[in-house]
Design an enzyme around this catalytic site. Structure first.
Site, PDB file in Angstrom:
ATOM      1  N   ASP A  52       0.832  -1.200   0.000  1.00 40.15           N
ATOM      2  CA  ASP A  52       0.000   0.000   0.000  1.00 40.15           C
ATOM      3  C   ASP A  52       0.867   1.251   0.000  1.00 40.15           C
ATOM      4  O   ASP A  52       2.087   1.187   0.152  1.00 40.15           O
ATOM      5  CB  ASP A  52      -0.900   0.010   1.241  1.00 40.15           C
ATOM      6  CG  ASP A  52      -1.959  -1.073   1.205  1.00 40.15           C
ATOM      7  OD1 ASP A  52      -2.386  -1.448   0.098  1.00 40.15           O
ATOM      8  OD2 ASP A  52      -2.354  -1.546   2.281  1.00 40.15           O
ATOM      9  N   TYR A 111       5.652 -10.347   6.890  1.00 41.64           N
ATOM     10  CA  TYR A 111       5.274  -8.950   7.045  1.00 41.64           C
ATOM     11  C   TYR A 111       5.677  -8.499   8.440  1.00 41.64           C
ATOM     12  O   TYR A 111       5.505  -9.231   9.410  1.00 41.64           O
ATOM     13  CB  TYR A 111       3.762  -8.761   6.868  1.00 41.64           C
ATOM     14  CG  TYR A 111       3.273  -9.191   5.510  1.00 41.64           C
ATOM     15  CD1 TYR A 111       3.281  -8.307   4.447  1.00 41.64           C
ATOM     16  CD2 TYR A 111       2.814 -10.488   5.295  1.00 41.64           C
ATOM     17  CE1 TYR A 111       2.846  -8.697   3.199  1.00 41.64           C
ATOM     18  CE2 TYR A 111       2.382 -10.888   4.049  1.00 41.64           C
ATOM     19  CZ  TYR A 111       2.392  -9.990   3.004  1.00 41.64           C
ATOM     20  OH  TYR A 111       1.958 -10.382   1.770  1.00 41.64           O
TER      21      TYR A 111
END
Length: 122
Positions: A52, A111
């Site tokens: 993002d 992540y």
């Protein structure tokens, strides 16, 4: 048509995310434009997973097909030369088989989320 796997890292602060967008600068756009400059034509880069806006990556795996074979160190170094001054770097480049796909060949993803919750900027 040779296929290459690249390991890319970037500071996503200045980008609207990984994926190419009509109005905003993306990491994919920066990488594709840099590689296109040294190979002499348009390229399409495919990633293992999109990020993002504002998100950084330290080991993003991507693949791309080029019209002719290049030495892997040339792919890495030429991409990095044409990426300047973007906050994007190609860490490694390897030639892979035509069945390799950055997204579908991935066996795991990691992540790490860090939230800086203070008044002072980092």
């Amino acid at each position: 048509m040779p296929r290459y796997k690249l390991v890319v890292e970037y500071d996503g602060t200045a980008f609207a995310g990984w994926q190419r967008q009509a109005a905003d600068r993306s990491v994919q756009q920066a990488l594709e434009e840099a590689i296109a400059r040294f190979v002499g034509g348009p390229v399409r880069v495919h990633c293992a997973g999109r990020t993002d806006a504002g998100v950084h990556a330290t080991h993003q795996v991507v693949h791309l097909d080029l019209d002719k074979p290049w030495r892997t160190d040339t792919v890495r170094d030429a991409a990095n030369a044409h990426l300047r001054p973007e906050p994007v770097a190609v860490i490694a480049a390897d030639e892979v088989g035509p069945d390799f796909d950055a997204r579908h060949s991935a066996v795991k993803r990691h992540y790490r989320y860090r939230i800086l919750n203070r008044r002072s900027p980092p």
